[in-house]
Scaffold this active site. Structure first.
Site, PDB file in Angstrom:
ATOM      1  N   LYS A   5       0.842  -1.208   0.000  1.00 45.01           N
ATOM      2  CA  LYS A   5       0.000   0.000   0.000  1.00 45.01           C
ATOM      3  C   LYS A   5       0.875   1.254   0.000  1.00 45.01           C
ATOM      4  CE  LYS A   5      -0.222  -0.311   5.021  1.00 45.01           C
ATOM      5  NZ  LYS A   5      -1.041  -0.654   6.196  1.00 45.01           N
ATOM      6  N   TYR A 228      15.350  30.353   6.780  1.00 49.51           N
ATOM      7  CA  TYR A 228      14.185  31.109   7.261  1.00 49.51           C
ATOM      8  C   TYR A 228      14.201  31.269   8.772  1.00 49.51           C
ATOM      9  CZ  TYR A 228      12.188  30.508   2.605  1.00 49.51           C
ATOM     10  OH  TYR A 228      11.966  30.530   1.252  1.00 49.51           O
TER      11      TYR A 228
HETATM   12  C1  LIG Z   1      -0.205  -1.555   6.868  1.00 47.17           C
HETATM   13  C2  LIG Z   1      -0.708  -2.849   7.369  1.00 47.17           C
HETATM   14  C3  LIG Z   1       0.161  -3.925   7.558  1.00 47.17           C
HETATM   15  C4  LIG Z   1       1.670  -3.819   7.412  1.00 47.17           C
HETATM   16  O1  LIG Z   1       2.199  -3.228   8.573  1.00 47.17           O
HETATM   17  P1  LIG Z   1       3.795  -3.073   8.798  1.00 47.17           P
HETATM   18  O2  LIG Z   1       3.906  -2.592  10.184  1.00 47.17           O
HETATM   19  O3  LIG Z   1       4.270  -2.062   7.801  1.00 47.17           O
HETATM   20  O4  LIG Z   1       4.409  -4.405   8.577  1.00 47.17           O
HETATM   21  C5  LIG Z   1      -0.387  -5.145   7.927  1.00 47.17           C
HETATM   22  N1  LIG Z   1      -1.720  -5.268   8.119  1.00 47.17           N
HETATM   23  C6  LIG Z   1      -2.587  -4.252   7.958  1.00 47.17           C
HETATM   24  C7  LIG Z   1      -4.025  -4.465   8.187  1.00 47.17           C
HETATM   25  C8  LIG Z   1      -2.099  -3.003   7.595  1.00 47.17           C
HETATM   26  O5  LIG Z   1      -2.964  -1.985   7.460  1.00 47.17           O
END
Ligand SMILES: *Cc1c(COP(=O)(O)O)cnc(C)c1O
Length: 333
Positions: A5, A228
């Site tokens: 994702k 800045y």
């Molecule tokens: C994002 C996510 C993961 C992966 O988590 P990590 O900590 O990056 O390994 C696994 N399960 C679900 C439901 C997630 O939303």
């Protein structure tokens, strides 16, 4: 299940999906329909699992493409069942169970009745069951209880064998805990070489290196403001390297004034003054070998992204996913 994702955690969804498709993966895990489409676009045949809930208007496409949703409500399940019936093909779905995350899934009370109701929907196949760990990188006792609870829930639902896929662990779960009755895990961060539990970092190899270049070298007199707000004023004659990257690229502005460093030519140098949108300044007074055009590592093989994240008072996940499209992604075999 490879979790890809958020653009494969900033690494590039299509490229990472193609690279991982040669592994024996049960699923790619994505957050939403748009990401599922991108994987399809990459020409990858691995099954796609939607990690989060979907809304009504997305469901016809999910059924038509045979993507695998997780189910958090009976309404959702009924709509999927209706769409599957209309298409004349059973849809495989996973039962989402909330064992402590508080974000989605059915709460544990009354799960056997819920499963019975779902199994009435003949166009759905309850192929899997999953839950999520909220604290696997922070709270070991809670996580151990949660894992035991998930196993107990599987027993209550008629035994693990009833589900083809049983999954609970994210990266921290995979690294720090056993599988229990699960036969599938959902690692994200660790696929990209970052361990959420630092004790396991030596097992992994960093994937992303964020780099820029020295665009300008100048000598500033003592008492000269830098960036800045003039939050930094030179205390001595200072050789300043301007570097062509900033928060517009996703490098966190919040590290300003917190001792963050960059890596140039084999050693670390401190960032001085505030990180701007496109540029930042680095004190290279002690080094005579640096030249304009030299490569600068912001994080990666020599400088852990977890260090930048903690200086920015956030987590590595946010830094990686925050690298903006302006940054060119280069891939090496
Ligand atoms: C994002 C996510 C993961 C992966 O988590 P990590 O900590 O990056 O390994 C696994 N399960 C679900 C439901 C997630 O939303």
């Amino acid at each position: 299940m490879a979790v890809v994702k958020a653009g494969a955690y900033g690494h590039g969804l299509e490229e990472i999906a193609r690279a991982l498709a040669t592994e024996e993966l049960a699923f790619f895990g994505v957050a939403n329909v748009r990401e599922a489409r991108q994987i399809r676009h990459a020409g990858v045949a691995t099954r796609i699992y939607l990690l989060g809930p979907t809304w009504s208007a997305e469901r016809a496409e999910i059924v038509a493409r045979d993507w695998t949703p997780c189910i958090s409500s009976l309404d959702e399940a009924r709509e999927f069942a209706g769409l599957a019936a209309a298409r004349g093909a059973r849809l495989k779905v996973h039962l989402a169970v909330d064992t402590g995350m508080g974000r989605g899934g059915f709460v544990a009370d009354g799960l056997p009745a819920t499963l019975a109701a779902l199994e009435q929907l003949e166009w759905l196949e309850i192929e899997g069951v999953g839950s999520h760990l909220p604290s696997a990188d922070e709270d070991a006792p809670f996580t151990r209880r949660q894992m035991a609870r998930f196993d107990a829930i599987l027993d209550e639902l008629g035994g693990a064998a009833r589900f083809r896929w049983r999954h609970l662990s994210n990266s921290a779960g995979v690294l720090g805990y056993g599988n229990g009755a699960c036969n599938l895990a959902r690692p994200g961060l660790m696929l990209y070489g970052i361990a959420p539990l630092p004790a396991f970092q030596h097992l992994l190899r960093n994937v992303m290196t964020l780099k820029s270049r020295v665009t300008l070298l100048r000598d500033l007199p003592s008492g000269h403001g830098v960036s800045y707000g003039r939050a930094f004023v030179t205390q001595r004659p200072t050789r300043v390297a301007t570097v062509g990257i900033g928060y517009g690229d996703g490098y966190p502005r919040q590290v300003s004034g917190r001792g963050a460093e960059v890596w140039i030519d084999g050693r670390r140098f401190p960032i001085i003054g505030r990180v701007t949108m496109d540029q930042m300044m680095v004190d290279v007074t002690d080094c005579t070998t640096i030249r304009e055009g030299d490569e600068v590592e912001l994080f990666g093989a020599h400088l852990p992204v977890t260090e930048v994240a903690s200086q920015a008072q956030t987590i590595a996940w946010e830094i990686l996913t925050g690298i903006t499209p302006r940054v060119m992604r280069c891939y090496s075999e």
